[in-house]
Design an enzyme around this catalytic site. Structure first.
Site, PDB file in Angstrom:
ATOM      1  CE  LYS A  36      -0.788  -0.095   4.979  1.00  0.00           C
ATOM      2  NZ  LYS A  36      -1.613  -0.755   5.995  1.00  0.00           N
ATOM      3  NE  ARG A 129      -6.492  -0.785  11.636  1.00  0.00           N
ATOM      4  CZ  ARG A 129      -5.516  -0.769  10.727  1.00  0.00           C
ATOM      5  NH1 ARG A 129      -4.886   0.368  10.449  1.00  0.00           N
ATOM      6  NH2 ARG A 129      -5.151  -1.866  10.087  1.00  0.00           N
TER       7      ARG A 129
HETATM    8  C1  LIG Z   1      -0.739  -1.550   6.601  1.00  0.00           C
HETATM    9  C2  LIG Z   1      -1.026  -2.847   7.196  1.00  0.00           C
HETATM   10  C3  LIG Z   1       0.015  -3.754   7.410  1.00  0.00           C
HETATM   11  C4  LIG Z   1       1.478  -3.437   7.108  1.00  0.00           C
HETATM   12  O1  LIG Z   1       1.976  -2.461   7.951  1.00  0.00           O
HETATM   13  P1  LIG Z   1       3.559  -2.081   7.953  1.00  0.00           P
HETATM   14  O2  LIG Z   1       3.696  -1.227   9.151  1.00  0.00           O
HETATM   15  O3  LIG Z   1       3.807  -1.352   6.682  1.00  0.00           O
HETATM   16  O4  LIG Z   1       4.321  -3.321   8.036  1.00  0.00           O
HETATM   17  C5  LIG Z   1      -0.301  -4.991   7.943  1.00  0.00           C
HETATM   18  N1  LIG Z   1      -1.574  -5.314   8.259  1.00  0.00           N
HETATM   19  C6  LIG Z   1      -2.600  -4.470   8.064  1.00  0.00           C
HETATM   20  C7  LIG Z   1      -3.975  -4.902   8.430  1.00  0.00           C
HETATM   21  C8  LIG Z   1      -2.367  -3.201   7.542  1.00  0.00           C
HETATM   22  O5  LIG Z   1      -3.388  -2.362   7.363  1.00  0.00           O
END
Ligand SMILES: *Cc1c(COP(=O)(O)O)cnc(C)c1O
Length: 353
Positions: A36, A129
């Protein structure tokens, strides 16, 4: 080169992905690389696959759609919207879920495609969350098991986000227990226990991951070489995969404090200024529409960020270790948020080296 530009060093990225994969493999953990922050830019995604990654994960279905030709597993990270279930089953083989109504809709949509969609049930373990409460997991899993279009793959957790809660042996241990309760109740084996994001990576580095956790969803640690819980650099990883470069369009000596009657700035805020006398002010051609300006770090020593409006970034280059002229570029490293913003701005060129 066109500016502003985000320069992506693919060799460094590949190295980071290889090292993270190896460390995780030694801890029996599968890596889903999270795309993302770079909006699933296909060339960057391919670099991760070359490094050996075989699962890509994103929050947005538009991004997963960009990756549809890549022959690997795709996971949707954000709890699916009811309005997107058809696309979810088409572009993702797995999604993270916490609402039965949505899993039912995914099941119905998947039945039409003839392929089962994989479900990971998210468990709430403190960060507040997404996720169901641990006490509800067994019953929820039973209902998912009864739906013909989906396959229950396992359970997962997300920490370090809303509440900033640090993953540890206690909360991740609880996730493993929840999985055990589901397995015992229904006499099944869950294939995935997904222990979080880059905030959990320090447990891999320190060989402290609770046994049973067998998947992590990792973005930041691969992209920026840093874990999230303590903001520590991980030995052996590059922290400079990405460089943001902006071009100077004006450079003049002017006062450091605005003059005239002071109202609000372009974002409706009341600005404050420190009087440093006359300074050498550079305007770089980028702004709040492109980047989180105050999360940029200039590579060149001695540059101060003064402020930004939607399309101008003001820099104090009085004490910079070099002389700039109009047309010169300034290099910056980026935080995760700044990276996300720069990739999202269509005005920032992306250039892979
Ligand atoms: C964005 C996200 C991740 C990855 O997070 P990082 O900090 O970039 O490793 C993992 N799980 C979910 C549900 C996320 O939204």
């Amino acid at each position: 080169m066109n500016h502003p530009v985000l320069i992506i060093d693919k060799a460094k990225l590949r190295h980071n992905a290889e090292v993270v994969l190896k460390m995780c493999r030694e801890a029996n953990i599968e890596v889903c690389a999270v795309t993302k922050a770079f909006c699933a830019h296909p060339e960057i995604a391919e670099t991760l696959i070359e490094a050996g990654i075989n699962c890509l994960a994103d929050s947005r279905i538009q991004n997963l759609k960009k990756l549809r030709r890549l022959p690997i597993t795709k996971m949707l990270l954000r709890i699916p919207m009811l309005s997107e279930v058809e696309e979810v089953v088409r572009y993702a083989q797995i999604s993270l879920n916490s609402e039965l109504k949505t899993v039912e809709a995914l099941s119905a949509a998947a039945l039409k495609t003839g392929k089962k969609h994989g479900i990971i049930i998210m468990i709430e373990l403190g960060d507040l969350r997404e996720g169901i409460l641990p006490g509800e997991a067994v019953e929820f899993a039973g209902k998912v098991l009864g739906l013909p279009g989906v396959q229950l793959l396992g359970v997962g957790v997300n920490l370090n986000c809303h509440g900033g809660i640090i993953p540890d042996r206690k909360n991740l241990g609880q996730l493993v227990s929840v999985a055990g309760e589901i397995e015992a109740e229904y006499g099944i084996r869950l294939q995935t226990i997904s222990g979080g994001n880059s905030g959990s990576f320090y447990l891999v580095r320190d060989h402290q991951m609770p046994p049973g956790i067998n998947q992590l969803r990792l973005g930041e640690v691969i992209l920026l070489g840093r874990e999230t819980s303590f903001q520590q650099k991980i030995d052996g990883l590059y922290t400079d995969v990405f460089t943001f470069q902006a071009e100077i369009v004006e450079l003049k000596e002017k006062p450091s404090v605005p003059y005239g009657e002071m109202g609000r700035d372009s974002f409706g805020l009341r600005p404050g200024f420190q009087d440093k006398g006359v300074i050498k002010r550079a305007i770089a051609a980028c702004g709040k529409q492109d980047i989180l300006w105050n999360q940029l770090t200039p590579h060149q020593q001695g540059i101060d960020l003064i402020g930004a409006s939607s399309d101008h970034l003001l820099l104090d280059v009085t004490h910079a270790g070099r002389d700039y002229t109009v047309g010169d570029t300034v290099d910056f490293s980026l935080s995760y948020g700044a990276l996300l913003a720069a990739f999202t701005s269509e005005y920032v060129y992306k250039y892979c080296i």
